[in-house]
Structure formats: structure tokens, C-alpha cells
Motif scaffolding. Structure first.
Motif, mmCIF file in Angstrom:
data_model
loop_
_atom_site.group_PDB
_atom_site.id
_atom_site.type_symbol
_atom_site.label_atom_id
_atom_site.label_comp_id
_atom_site.label_asym_id
_atom_site.label_seq_id
_atom_site.Cartn_x
_atom_site.Cartn_y
_atom_site.Cartn_z
ATOM 1 N N ALA A 202 -5.901 -2.051 3.622
ATOM 2 C CA ALA A 202 -6.590 -0.763 3.545
ATOM 3 C C ALA A 202 -5.707 0.185 2.740
ATOM 4 C CB ALA A 202 -6.834 -0.207 4.948
ATOM 5 N N ALA A 203 -6.288 0.898 1.780
ATOM 6 C CA ALA A 203 -5.501 1.792 0.928
ATOM 7 C C ALA A 203 -4.758 2.846 1.737
ATOM 8 C CB ALA A 203 -6.415 2.458 -0.097
ATOM 9 N N ASN A 204 -5.321 3.236 2.889
ATOM 10 C CA ASN A 204 -4.683 4.251 3.722
ATOM 11 C C ASN A 204 -3.510 3.711 4.540
ATOM 12 O OD1 ASN A 204 -6.448 6.113 2.754
ATOM 13 N ND2 ASN A 204 -7.452 6.559 4.692
ATOM 14 N N SER A 205 -3.329 2.404 4.519
ATOM 15 C CA SER A 205 -2.194 1.785 5.212
ATOM 16 C C SER A 205 -1.822 0.516 4.451
ATOM 17 C CB SER A 205 -2.559 1.456 6.667
ATOM 18 O OG SER A 205 -1.473 0.812 7.317
ATOM 19 N N ALA A 206 -1.007 0.680 3.428
ATOM 20 C CA ALA A 206 -0.711 -0.448 2.537
ATOM 21 C C ALA A 206 0.795 -0.646 2.340
ATOM 22 C CB ALA A 206 -1.404 -0.242 1.195
ATOM 23 N N PRO A 207 1.521 -0.964 3.415
ATOM 24 C CA PRO A 207 2.964 -1.156 3.256
ATOM 25 C C PRO A 207 3.340 -2.486 2.605
ATOM 26 C CG PRO A 207 2.319 -1.601 5.515
ATOM 27 C CD PRO A 207 1.099 -1.078 4.828
ATOM 28 N N MET A 208 2.451 -3.479 2.652
ATOM 29 C CA MET A 208 2.829 -4.799 2.140
ATOM 30 C C MET A 208 2.995 -4.807 0.625
ATOM 31 S SD MET A 208 3.757 -7.870 2.805
ATOM 32 C CE MET A 208 3.294 -8.201 4.506
ATOM 33 N N ARG A 209 2.087 -4.174 -0.104
ATOM 34 C CA ARG A 209 2.195 -4.178 -1.568
ATOM 35 C C ARG A 209 3.517 -3.553 -2.009
ATOM 36 N NH1 ARG A 209 -2.952 -2.037 -4.686
ATOM 37 N NH2 ARG A 209 -1.962 -3.190 -6.381
ATOM 38 N N GLU A 216 11.540 -5.832 -0.097
ATOM 39 C CA GLU A 216 11.963 -5.529 1.267
ATOM 40 C C GLU A 216 10.992 -4.541 1.889
ATOM 41 O OE1 GLU A 216 15.746 -3.612 1.269
ATOM 42 O OE2 GLU A 216 15.140 -2.062 -0.134
ATOM 43 N N THR A 217 10.989 -4.469 3.218
ATOM 44 C CA THR A 217 10.108 -3.535 3.900
ATOM 45 C C THR A 217 10.571 -2.102 3.647
ATOM 46 O OG1 THR A 217 11.427 -3.807 5.915
ATOM 47 C CG2 THR A 217 9.433 -5.142 5.713
ATOM 48 N N VAL A 218 9.587 -1.233 3.409
ATOM 49 C CA VAL A 218 9.855 0.181 3.140
ATOM 50 C C VAL A 218 8.866 1.011 3.957
ATOM 51 C CG1 VAL A 218 9.994 1.978 1.389
ATOM 52 C CG2 VAL A 218 10.528 -0.390 0.773
ATOM 53 N N PRO A 219 9.331 1.869 4.868
ATOM 54 C CA PRO A 219 8.394 2.685 5.657
ATOM 55 C C PRO A 219 7.580 3.614 4.752
ATOM 56 C CG PRO A 219 10.594 2.719 6.624
ATOM 57 C CD PRO A 219 10.729 2.092 5.273
ATOM 58 N N ILE A 220 6.297 3.745 5.055
ATOM 59 C CA ILE A 220 5.423 4.642 4.300
ATOM 60 C C ILE A 220 4.630 5.498 5.274
ATOM 61 C CG2 ILE A 220 5.178 2.969 2.408
ATOM 62 C CD1 ILE A 220 2.311 2.430 3.500
ATOM 63 N N ASP A 221 3.970 6.527 4.744
ATOM 64 C CA ASP A 221 3.063 7.322 5.558
ATOM 65 C C ASP A 221 1.773 6.540 5.764
ATOM 66 O OD1 ASP A 221 4.807 9.488 5.712
ATOM 67 O OD2 ASP A 221 4.028 10.389 3.866
ATOM 68 N N ILE A 222 1.303 6.506 7.004
ATOM 69 C CA ILE A 222 0.080 5.805 7.347
ATOM 70 C C ILE A 222 -1.012 6.835 7.631
ATOM 71 C CG2 ILE A 222 -1.018 4.200 8.952
ATOM 72 C CD1 ILE A 222 1.186 2.921 7.267
ATOM 73 N N PHE A 223 -2.164 6.664 6.991
ATOM 74 C CA PHE A 223 -3.276 7.598 7.156
ATOM 75 C C PHE A 223 -4.415 6.931 7.925
ATOM 76 C CE2 PHE A 223 -0.963 8.796 3.317
ATOM 77 C CZ PHE A 223 -0.695 10.135 3.583
ATOM 78 N N ALA A 231 -3.697 -1.016 10.508
ATOM 79 C CA ALA A 231 -2.870 0.164 10.290
ATOM 80 C C ALA A 231 -1.485 0.033 10.908
ATOM 81 C CB ALA A 231 -3.570 1.404 10.838
ATOM 82 N N GLY A 232 -0.480 0.495 10.178
ATOM 83 C CA GLY A 232 0.884 0.522 10.693
ATOM 84 C C GLY A 232 1.885 -0.013 9.694
#
Length: 318
Positions: A202-209, A216-223, A231-232
Motif C-alpha cells: 500500500a502506498a501509504n505504508s511502503a517500507p519494503m521498497r 536495510e530496514t529504514v523506519p518511515i511514516d505510516i499513513f 500497515a506498519g
């Protein structure tokens, strides 16, 4: 919370895991979807008895745990429901943590299956941190819904079923939340040259791309998203990032409007109730987010159905 060190699941272990999974759940059906193309199919994981594919990973993990052991897990809802059902059958004590933002429908279903449900945290990220801390304080295993080699191998059983249904290369489109489903299917498809795995967030929760781009994992804002099951943020150092970098051809994201279109398509053309997270694969196909394959089957994973019907109707009408 610190980074956990986990072994990567091995392709060689998929077959044995599949044998354990198939003892508990039947192969999910394939439905043709000719409105998209003559060789487009729906893999109906939403028909599983807990309403989603998550039962596969729960079986794979819990059948390796001794009955006297206990676990703590976190979930957006569907994984927790699967764990609750299978843990009860196996006599394993499982504490399930969900956030305050979890779907009311999924919380309702969970309360029917377990008395050991904890609702904690303003969002999934807070719930996940709490669950890991709780497991550590109890000195028991924390079972991630995605960042776990056994869970991933369980989800790979979907890929095994698909490969047994088609003789040549296939293209599979599936949702990505934490990436366990996509990682498992991608691992299974790697045994057949020419097959492709396309993951959809989902574009509002896209940490994998972002994680795949950064390595590496990078925290992002989740909408907020209709696909609340996806989501998450990702657990720090999640092994799914490494696996998808190896086994996914590409990842992409779909908007809230496109997810509604996917839900509407499944309802109007197939009479299927699918939650937002369960509709993102079809949403990506309908939106033309990638070129449709030529000369090979295209399979969309319909991953879950656990949504309140009134909420579902509102999404379709909006």
C-alpha cells in the motif's frame, strides 16, 4: 529493541514444511478471471478457514514447538487469529498482541478464539515492540508474523501449490506487509526458471521498497490505509529484505483509490468479499502498474477476507 539474529530459511526445506502444512489445510482454489485476461487466475487464500493465508505460517511454526512451550506473537489480526486457532489445536499457550488500530472485525474474531489477547499500542509498531519485550521478559519465543524462517517456509506452500497447478513458468502478484508471504512464494518459484514474483505494498505504508533500495530496514511514516493488514514498519534487520532482494523480480505500491478498485473488481466480477490487504495484487494488475506477462499464467493472491461487511460496503461506495 535490538536486532534479532535469525537464520535464513532454505529452499531445500520447503518440501518438508509443505507436508506439515497440508495435513492441516487443503490447497486453496484457483479461479479464472477472464475479465483481465484469458490466463489470469485468482489464488483464493481468503477461503482458508481462518480467512487468510496466515494459517500456513502458523502451522509451519507451531508444529515445531513442543506442547509445554509458550509463545508471544504480534499481529495486525490475521496472523494472530491463525496462531490462536492452531495453538488451541496443538495445546500450545500463545499470547497475542494487537494494536488499538487493529480491525474491530479481527479483534472480534480473536476474542472468540483466545482468552490471551492483549490490545496495546497506538499502532502496529508500538504493539510489535511491546510483544517482543513481553516475550523477552517471560523468556519465551517471540513469533513474528513475517520475520521468522518457519513462518516464511509455511507461506512458501502457496508457491508449491501453484507450481503443481501449472506446467511452465508463472507470474505471481502478491501483497507485501512485512514480506513473509512474498519471500516464501518467491523462494518456491525459484525452482522453476522463468517464473516471476511481483510484490505489492500500500502506498501509504511502503517500507519494503525503501528497505530494498537501501539494503536495510529504514523506519518511515505510516499513513492510514484501507489495507490495514499491511500497515506498519519492518522489524529492524528483517530477513525478508534479504530474501526479497534475491527472489522478487520487483516491488511496487498502489494507492487507496486503486485498492478500492481491486476490492470492487473482486466483488462485482467474482462475488468475493476481500479486505483491502487481500485486494492489492488485483489492484496492481487493474491499474497497469507492470506489463502483463505474455505466454504464461498471471496469478493474483487474494490473501484475506476478514473485514466487517458494513466497512466493506462503505469502501466500495466511497
Amino acid at each position: 529493541m535490538g536486532r534479532r539474529t535469525l537464520d535464513l530459511p532454505k529452499v531445500a526445506d520447503i518440501s518438508d514444511t509443505f507436508l506439515r502444512v497440508e495435513k492441516f489445510v487443503p490447497s486453496s482454489p484457483l479461479l479464472t478471471s477472464p475479465f483481465v485476461g484469458k490466463d489470469c487466475w485468482l489464488k483464493m487464500e481468503s477461503f482458508q478457514r481462518t480467512g487468510s493465508f496466515k494459517i500456513r505460517g502458523a502451522i509451519a511454526a507451531l508444529t515445531k514447538i513442543r506442547q509445554e512451550e509458550s509463545i508471544v506473537t504480534c499481529s495486525a489480526g490475521n496472523h494472530g487469529l491463525a496462531v490462536a486457532v492452531i495453538a488451541k489445536e496443538l495445546g500450545i499457550k500463545a499470547t497475542i498482541v494487537v494494536s488499538e488500530k487493529a480491525s474491530p472485525k479481527k479483534i472480534e474474531l480473536l476474542r472468540k478464539e483466545t482468552e490471551d489477547l492483549i490490545v496495546h499500542g497506538a499502532d502496529y509498531d508500538e504493539a510489535e515492540d511491546f510483544a517482543r519485550e513481553l516475550a523477552e521478559s517471560r523468556n519465551v519465543r517471540y513469533l513474528s508474523p513475517y520475520n521468522d524462517p518457519d513462518v516464511i517456509l509455511g507461506q512458501a506452500s502457496i508457491g508449491v501449490e501453484l507450481l503443481s497447478s501449472f506446467s511452465g513458468p508463472i507470474t505471481v502478484v502478491c501483497p507485501i506487509g512485512g514480506g513473509g508471504l512474498a519471500a516464501g512464494i518467491g523462494m518456491a518459484l525459484s525452482s522453476r526458471p522463468g517464473s516471476r514474483l511481483i510484490g505489492v505494498e500500500a502506498a501509504n505504508s511502503a517500507p519494503m521498497r525503501l528497505a530494498l533500495n537501501r539494503g536495510e530496514t529504514v523506519p518511515i511514516d505510516i499513513f492510514p490505509t484501507i489495507a490495514e493488514g499491511l500497515a506498519g514498519n519492518l522489524e529492524r534487520g528483517s530477513i525478508t529484505v534479504d530474501l526479497l532482494s534475491r527472489y522478487a523480480e520487483s516491488t511496487l505500491s498502489v494507492t487507496e483509490s486503486q485498492i478500492r478498485d481491486g476490492m470492487s473488481y473482486l466483488a462485482l466480477h467474482h462475488g468475493i468479499v476481500a479486505e483491502g490487504a487481500g485486494s492489492v495484487a488485483m489492484a496492481a494488475i487493474l491499474a497497469g502498474e507492470f506489463p502483463l506477462p505474455k505466454g504464461q499464467p498471471l496469478i493474483a493472491i487474494v490473501s484475506g477476507r476478514n473485514i466487517d461487511l458494513d466497512t466493506w460496503k462503505k469502501f466500495l461506495e466511497s
